[in-house]
Write an enzyme that holds these catalytic residues in place. Sequence first.
Site, mmCIF file in Angstrom:
data_model
loop_
_atom_site.group_PDB
_atom_site.id
_atom_site.type_symbol
_atom_site.label_atom_id
_atom_site.label_comp_id
_atom_site.label_asym_id
_atom_site.label_seq_id
_atom_site.Cartn_x
_atom_site.Cartn_y
_atom_site.Cartn_z
ATOM 1 N N GLU A 349 1.327 -0.751 -0.257
ATOM 2 C CA GLU A 349 0.097 -0.020 -0.222
ATOM 3 C C GLU A 349 0.553 0.959 0.099
ATOM 4 O OE1 GLU A 349 -2.808 -0.209 3.553
ATOM 5 O OE2 GLU A 349 -3.891 -2.456 2.644
ATOM 6 N N GLU A 472 -6.277 -10.884 -0.379
ATOM 7 C CA GLU A 472 -7.423 -10.459 -0.080
ATOM 8 C C GLU A 472 -8.924 -9.931 -0.353
ATOM 9 O OE1 GLU A 472 -6.050 -7.075 2.347
ATOM 10 O OE2 GLU A 472 -3.980 -7.856 2.117
HETATM 11 O O1 9MR Z 1 -7.956 -8.405 8.509
HETATM 12 C C1 9MR Z 1 -6.779 -7.139 9.009
HETATM 13 C C2 9MR Z 1 -7.623 -6.478 10.441
HETATM 14 O O2 9MR Z 1 -7.887 -7.502 11.767
HETATM 15 C C3 9MR Z 1 -6.864 -5.459 11.500
HETATM 16 O O3 9MR Z 1 -7.943 -5.026 12.106
HETATM 17 C C4 9MR Z 1 -6.458 -4.488 9.938
HETATM 18 C C5 9MR Z 1 -6.154 -3.756 10.228
HETATM 19 O O4 9MR Z 1 -4.945 -2.060 9.786
HETATM 20 O O5 9MR Z 1 -5.715 -4.661 9.204
HETATM 21 C C6 9MR Z 1 -6.937 -5.978 7.894
HETATM 22 O O6 9MR Z 1 -5.645 -6.440 7.228
HETATM 23 C C7 9MR Z 1 -5.492 -5.109 6.338
HETATM 24 C C8 9MR Z 1 -4.155 -6.389 5.415
HETATM 25 O O7 9MR Z 1 -3.233 -6.620 6.834
HETATM 26 C C9 9MR Z 1 -4.052 -4.917 4.621
HETATM 27 N N1 9MR Z 1 -4.973 -4.707 3.792
HETATM 28 C C10 9MR Z 1 -6.323 -4.504 4.185
HETATM 29 C C11 9MR Z 1 -6.178 -5.304 4.888
HETATM 30 C C12 9MR Z 1 -8.137 -4.528 5.497
HETATM 31 O O8 9MR Z 1 -8.069 -4.309 6.262
#
Ligand code: 9MR
Length: 564
Positions: A349, A472
């Site tokens: 990102e 994802e």
């Molecule tokens: O699934 C993850 C969630 O449990 C966390 O709260 C969140 C915090 O940033 O991150 C989520 O995973 C992210 C992933 O690492 C990167 N892309 C976006 C995902 C969804 O926010």
Amino acid sequence: MKGKKSNRMIAALMSASMGIAAIPAIAPAAISAETSDASSKVVFSTDFEDGDVSAFTNRGENDTTVLSASDEAAVSGSTSMLASGRSKDWNGPAFRLDDKLKPYTEYYISAKIKGRYYTNATFSFQYTNSDGETKYSNLVQNLSGSDWMSVENVKVSFTDEMTDVFVYFEGGQDDIFIDDFVVTEAAQVEIEQDIPGLKDVFASDFKVGTALTPAALSSKPTMDIVEKHFSGSITAGNEMKPDAVLNQAACQAYFEETGDDTVPQISFSAAKPLLNYCQKNNIPVRVHTLVWHSQTPDWFFKEGYAADGEWVSKEKMLKRMENYIKAYFETLTELYPDIDFYACDVVNEAWTDGGAPRNPGEQGNGGSSNSAWVQVFGDNSFIEPAFTYARKYAPEGCKLYYNDYNEYMDGKLNAIVEMATDLKEKGLIDGIGMQSHLDARQSLDAAFPSVSMYNKALDKYCELGLDIQVTELDATTPENPTEADFKVQADYYKGIWDAIYAHKDNISAVVVWGVTDDGSWRAKQYPLLFDADYKAKPAFYSIVEGREVPTPEVKYGDADCDGN
Ligand code: 9MR
């Protein structure tokens, strides 16, 4: 054609076993499956009327709480349990689970709680992991009001790697009353075995996987779904991110001891249960993620590893970055020599939707879109060294990816393509991770991105000549979805999955971001393929319907951009 297909048609398979035309209507389920059905059984219950509080303790040697039966307040009968003499917020009554209940079994806990003057409590969970570290999580927060508050059917479970497993009440320092504490064992849920396994349907095309958090490991039905459908690839939902891996106290201690503040100290203790599971079950792991603006502590970029320190120089940060990536891979492969760490999101990102670097700045308490990497480097010039170090230290066979969301937006897409072209010429990158957090919304016309927009992005990344992984995937419905919304979601998933399938020769993995809707980061919008009752949703059927189940033999042909 990559693999030999058998003639077993899935549509036939499913219509024979469950009737395709009659996919059961999926009612919006409770977000955290907070229901217990008739077949569940009460395994512990007290209303404290007999004066016995011996099933409860305070929280150890520094907890001053005294527990007793009291007739000062009660919900049922005339007695409750009083927790008095509390001197810290975290002091309070605790109920141990692992000496009374079974691992890998789901329980629901209900109770009533009241503060002496005002109720302001939290219901929490704690356990000790196999490294002897105690971990905590809040199950229900904001139990606030002037009277009795209810904890209702809160789902808990634990694995056999956890010891000293407790639920407890905390919050404020006033006296707390507890009444009507009930533990119910949920009926064992058998997952649907008469549907094809996703990973098997696409076995000759790409790996199919999911993201897991350690909590999922203690839910047998969840793990049964993982085994059947998603055991092609596991990503740790949060536990391999910088904030979970970097250890501030150890970094500072190493600095104090050696005078060297460029060798970050790390630990994989948060990921350990997940990695143990992958090792035991021979499941390949996607490493997520090394260099990210989010879930990365500000102190990592500061002098003395102190949150209030000055920003370090770019030169020092480069050393920290190299040593971090080196330690990351060395520790992983030393601890888990048998796991196939087949892919790694080296940078996550880094580009805005418009295709610019992020704004420089701190994360603060998290959630900021600012980047401390940009703060220290002035721009996105940290990306190339990240890939250089990853290439140098990643284990053999570990492919390196740039990973992003909104990866189909023009500005971002162009920036990624330009960056990846340059990194590819230098031999530093292997692929693009398309996160694919999508929105099905209320109709295919309203869905974002449209299937054709997503398909165009696939074309563009495919033309790069790099591998693609869908890393994802999820696709939301509107909140409080109706049956019609789930149908739209199914049609949208089908469109997206067909687009992926058309590019399968360039796609090596498709990872769905979670198992059941209630466990998703977007739970209110039911974005996954299985519901909270572990049932396959229309979206699942839309993906597998009409496809053949391939035979296990896999042969790979040449990559081809038009999907033929
Ligand atoms: O699934 C993850 C969630 O449990 C966390 O709260 C969140 C915090 O940033 O991150 C989520 O995973 C992210 C992933 O690492 C990167 N892309 C976006 C995902 C969804 O926010």
